[in-house]
Design an enzyme around this catalytic site. Structure first.
Site: not given
Ligand code: FES
Ligand code: FES
Length: 1009
Positions: A821, A889, A916-918, A950
């Site tokens: 990105n 993501d 994974p969602d850090i 969030k």
């Protein structure tokens, strides 16, 4: 002694061209030399001047009649891509095409090739225009060290120029004159076959490189992979198993190259195929002198006198060194030895200093001549007169044990040292045994000979020395050389960029002479190069020494060994301490492998001085040369007891045993290796009884295993420094290779902060010397920030550790493409810097950015989201964590090991899987959760609502939200953020990212106080 004079005598005058493989035929047009008799040489040697047509260009040069084509190409004309290895028409490394036919240039007289079309590796292709042989060779991993590569590529080109559709047998026949010590043969042959197909216009599918082994690692399921851990190591439990602090928390599955096919790095591999890899042997200067050695013909002698007066006045001779005028080589004090030795900084003692007066080895160096050419140096060598006092010698264990053997140690006897280890009472054990057998095994010794000639180039610029050498280390070698020369290490630049397979032994054969090459370069004021001829190199290479091993084994009828006596005798040359002479070292691994369940055992190790070549690292040391006998004994004992060899081994393989500190294991890979190996090889289907298979040709299956752990291999040495590293939180060590001697390097690095020294830089980029990389002075602004950070060490965040993530992540699609990105990383870096300014210890886990690390911040570079998560976890514990990075993501389900190509089937389909969602992972409740967890929300719509959601879903304490639909934020220098907490929303006015960072750091300091 080999010289061009002898070469001419031996070759005769009509056999000057030496052809490669089965295609070439001696050229009928090879012009005879001017002299009629093959045994008469002109004195002085006739001078020639010729034009050489090389790679389509014409070069004109003067040379002697005896000069080889290799010397003209590589030395006189500077086309250094053609390597010379054996210099005996045996290896093929020096091959070139002459009128399309491959020839060994080391045994082709230059005058024979004058005026004919010559092709060298430089004419095959360069990095911008690779020939299929070079491109596919890289993809196929057809070069390991690459020293043979230029030679076979040229020969293969000669084949493909005339035959676009060779059979595999024809390829093998064409390359029959080439040796590859790295044994890349299957990849070389398939490279030639595939290149032929490409040249025929066929669209060959991309095939995985052959030499990549897919490591499935059945043993990596639930324990560490490095052969055990040491007492006191911190063990980390994780879903995929247990790892130790040594692994820095990276679970094995995150070692992203394992299990994937990947060609080697282009910048490392391509130069091997284009002839541009800068081995020391390729280094050339126009005013360079060439050194040659005079060696001792006797296994043992003392030099009574040596006369160099004639040689000194011969043409082209610049300087001669003997024991009389060689400089004293300074050494580190070694209290365990009697003579001078070269030592490494970490205390390993190596070999006696070069140019001794007492010769203990046939091939020991007596004199070194530096001259304008190798031939002139050899002329001078032939004119040196040596008066030897020839002494009796012993070269084998049998001789050393014989009654009346000459005493090499001045009355102390040839037994240098014994080492003993035991448990229980062996005699009692033998008395209790049902069966007692004795075995004796003899290993005659072996040496690994590298392709690259051992050697170096030394060059002084004022008081600064540059040495091009070979081996596995850089800094330890530089330090040892600095000690030898009595100068500061910073005055020496040691370059060791590529190696032509040193096997350990090659390094030391070269290293022994670095101080003398430096001295020669100093006294002559010119660069000096030495490349040892193979016959002389053999005496200098450290070998796997001769060993004699005896076993006495007592066992019960059920196969259990109850008593074991092990005795090993080694010939250690004239090396009285270190390596094999000091003790069994890692060889005890094999003792440990089988004796944890044996109640009575004894092992005795004896090292004898001899006149044999010196032992040392030669593809490991104190390993196979001693361990193999254990395997032979286990097989013979199993047969004696009527047991299956695997069953017998499993009966004795080490298990944990309280109180026996020889076993630092937390796992028993040996058991799995045996059982898994037996399954893979079909052990149950083998013909168990020797000779019982039907038919004329019998096939059998044998077994041998070895164990290695925690010894002196480089990576273990490196591990030794990690406890110190862990204790020095401000130190970061970045290394491309943890290798022999790295412990000294690591320890040096980690000691710095402990001494109260903060290190800034070096910066990355182009340097004055022409190199590119870390080495520049750090930018003044960086130094200023570092001083600021140091002065703020006791600031509001003093003693706190904060993790910050920054930048984008890059998810690999194939080796050249990624999903990423637009994040620049600027905001995250600014926050890391602002936290450090307040005195925090900051770990910045950064995706790929072009930004320099802020001063006082420890940066951990990662690429993918998985790596970022692992690095964050490894950095725990922390007081706070700020997750600024723009984490992808999704990632491709599978990263391809080779570059995807366009095909007629259209573009490939990529399947994405979630990353994974850090933030959520680190914010999850648990003992290691940072006290304060701050997330960032980059949104394009419903900014505050999304940030609140969030905050709730991820378990963070704060969310910093910004609207990235405004195109000045991503990549810009300003930001406009909202701090969303459970208490409400605090909107900050548009400000520079540095100001936002300072404000956020202040808030964090407030929250942690
Ligand atoms: S064949 Fe010429 S160097 Fe080996
Ligand atoms: S790659 Fe062939 S000798 Fe090393």
């Amino acid at each position: 002694m080999f010289s061009r004079r002898h070469f001419l005598k031996a070759a005769g005058q009509g056999i000057a061209l030496t052809a490669v493989g089965v295609r070439a035929t001696p050229s009928a047009s090879a012009a005879p030399l001017a002299q009629a008799s093959p045994f008469a040489l002109p004195t002085p040697i006739a001078q020639e001047q010729s034009a050489f047509l090389i790679n389509g260009r014409t070069f004109t040069t003067a040379y002697e009649a005896r000069t080889t084509l290799w010397e003209v190409i590589a030395v006189k004309l500077g086309l250094t891509g053609t390597n010379r290895s054996c210099n005996k028409a045996s290896c093929g490394a020096c091959s070139v095409l002459i009128d399309g036919v491959p020839f060994y240039s080391c045994h082709t007289l230059a005058m024979e090739a004058a005026g004919r079309k010559i092709l060298t590796i430089e004419g095959v292709g360069d990095e911008k225009n690779l020939h299929p042989l070079q491109r596919i060779g890289h993809e196929r991993v057809a070069a390991d060290c690459g020293f043979c590569t230029a030679g076979w590529v040229v020969t293969a080109k000669g084949l493909l120029d005339t035959n676009r559709n060779p059979s595999e047998d024809q390829v093998k026949a064409a390359l029959a004159g080439h040796i590859c010590r790295c044994a890349a043969y299957p990849s070389i042959v398939s490279t030639v076959m595939d290149s032929a197909a490409v040249l025929r216009g066929e669209n060959r599918p991309v095939v995985e490189p052959h030499s990549i082994v897919h490591i499935k690692q059945p043993m990596v399921r639930d324990f560490s992979t490095h052969g055990g851990h040491s007492a006191g190591d911190e063990l980390i439990e994780r879903p995929s198993g247990t790892s130790t602090k040594k692994w820095q928390g990276y679970a094995p599955e995150n070692l992203k190259v394992i299990g994937r096919s990947m060609p080697p790095l282009e910048e490392v591999a391509i130069p091997r195929f284009t002839g541009k890899a800068e081995y020391a042997s390729r280094v050339r200067f126009a005013n360079m002198l060439h050194a040659r050695f005079l060696t001792c013909p006797h296994p043992r002698a003392r030099i009574r006198d040596i006369d160099t007066s004639v040689a000194e006045n011969m043409p082209g001779v610049a300087h001669i060194l003997t024991y009389k005028n060689a400089p004293a080589v300074r050494v580190k004090p070694d209290t365990t030895t009697t003579g001078p030795v070269v030592t490494t900084p970490n205390g390993n003692r190596l070999v006696p200093a070069a140019l001794p007066r007492d010769m203990n080895l046939q091939g020991e160096v007596v004199a070194i001549v530096a001259a304008e050419t190798e031939d002139l140096a050899e002329d001078a060598i032939a004119a040196i007169k040596v008066d030897y006092d020839v002494l009796p010698f012993v070269s084998t264990i049998k001789d050393v044990l014989a009654p009346g053997a000459p005493d090499l140690r001045g009355g102390k006897g040839n037994l240098i040292r014994t080492w003993e280890s035991k448990a229980g009472d062996v005699e009692r054990g033998f008395a209790e045994a049902d069966i007692v057998k004795e075995f004796e095994y003899h290993f005659a010794g072996a040496v690994s000979v590298p392709m690259q000639p051992s050697g170096s180039v030394a060059k002084w610029d004022g008081d600064r020395l540059t040495i091009w050498g070979m081996g596995q280390g850089i800094y330890p070698v530089r330090n040892a050389l600095a000690t030898s020369l009595g100068i500061e290490p910073s005055k020496i630049r040691f370059i060791n960029k590529w190696n032509g397979s040193t096997f350990g032994s090659g390094r030391l054969a070269a290293e022994r002479f670095y101080p003398l090459m430096a001295h020669l370069a100093k006294v002559t004021g010119r660069p000096v190069k030495v490349m040892l001829p193979k016959d002389q190199e053999l005496a200098q290479l450290l070998i796997k020494p001769e060993t004699l091993t005896r076993f006495k084994v007592g066992a019960k009828k059920d196969g259990q060994i109850v008593a074991l006596q092990h005795e090993i005798l080694l010939s250690v040359g004239d090396v009285e301490t270190g390596y094999h002479a000091s003790g069994p070292g890692n060889a005890t691994n094999q003792l440990e492998l089988y004796t944890s369940g044996v109640p009575h055992w004894k092992s005795v190790w004896s090292a004898y001085k001899t006149n044999a070549p010196r032992p040392g690292p030669s593809r490991s040391y104190i390993q196979q040369e001693t361990k193999w006998s254990w395997e032979a004994m286990m097989d013979e004992m199993a047969e004696t007891l009527g047991l299956d060899p695997i069953e017998f081994r499993l009966k004795h393989i080490t298990r944990p045993k309280a109180g026996d500190d020889r076993y630092p294991y937390d796992s028993f890979a040996s058991v799995e290796v045996l059982t898994e190996g037996a399954r893979v090889f079909g052990w149950d289907k083998r013909t168990a009884k020797a000779g019982a298979a039907s038919g004329r040709f019998k096939r059998g299956m044998g077994l041998g295993m070895t164990q290695h752990h925690g010894g002196l291999m480089g990576y273990h040495e490196g591990e030794a420094a990690f406890p110190a590293l862990a204790a020095a939180p401000d130190a970061s060590v970045f290394g491309s290779e943890i290798e022999v001697g790295s412990d000294a390097m690591l320890n040096d690095a980690v000691r710095m902060p402990q001494n109260g020294v903060a290190v800034v830089g070096p910066g990355d980029g182009p340097m004055a010397c022409g190199e590119f990389g870390p080495g520049r002075m750090a930018e003044p602004e960086t130094i200023f920030q570092a001083i600021q950070a140091a002065l703020a060490g006791g600031g509001r965040l003093g003693g706190k550790h904060v993790i910050v993530t920054a930048g984008p992540t890059a998810e690999p699609i194939d080796p050249v493409r990624v999903l990423t990105n637009r994040s620049s990383g600027k905001q995250g870096y600014a926050i890391a810097g602002a936290l450090a300014d307040l005195g925090a210890r900051v770990t910045l886990v950064s995706g790929p950015t072009a930004l320099p690390a802020p001063a006082g911040v420890t940066r951990v570079d990662v690429e993918s989201a998985q790596e970022m998560l692992a690095a964050c976890r490894a950095a725990l514990p922390a007081d706070a964590a700020v997750f600024v990075a723009a984490v992808a993501d999704w990632r491709p389900d599978e990263a391809f090991g080779v570059k995807l190509k366009k095909s007629h089937d259209g573009p490939p389909t990529l399947r994405l899987v979630e990353n994974p969602d850090i933030l959520a992972s680190l914010a999850a409740k648990g003992a290691r959760r940072p006290k304060l967890v701050v997330g960032f929300a980059a949104e394009t719509n419903d900014l505050i609502d999304n940030a609140r959601a969030k905050l709730a879903h991820k378990g963070a304490d704060w969310i910093v939200a910004n609207d990235v639909s405004q195109d000045w934020i991503m990549g810009g220098d300003e930001n406009e953020v909202h701090l969303v907490t459970k208490k409400g929303v605090d909107t900050w006015a548009k400000a520079s990212k540095a100001e936002v960072a300072r404000r956020l750091a202040g808030k964090i300091a407030e929250a942690l106080s």
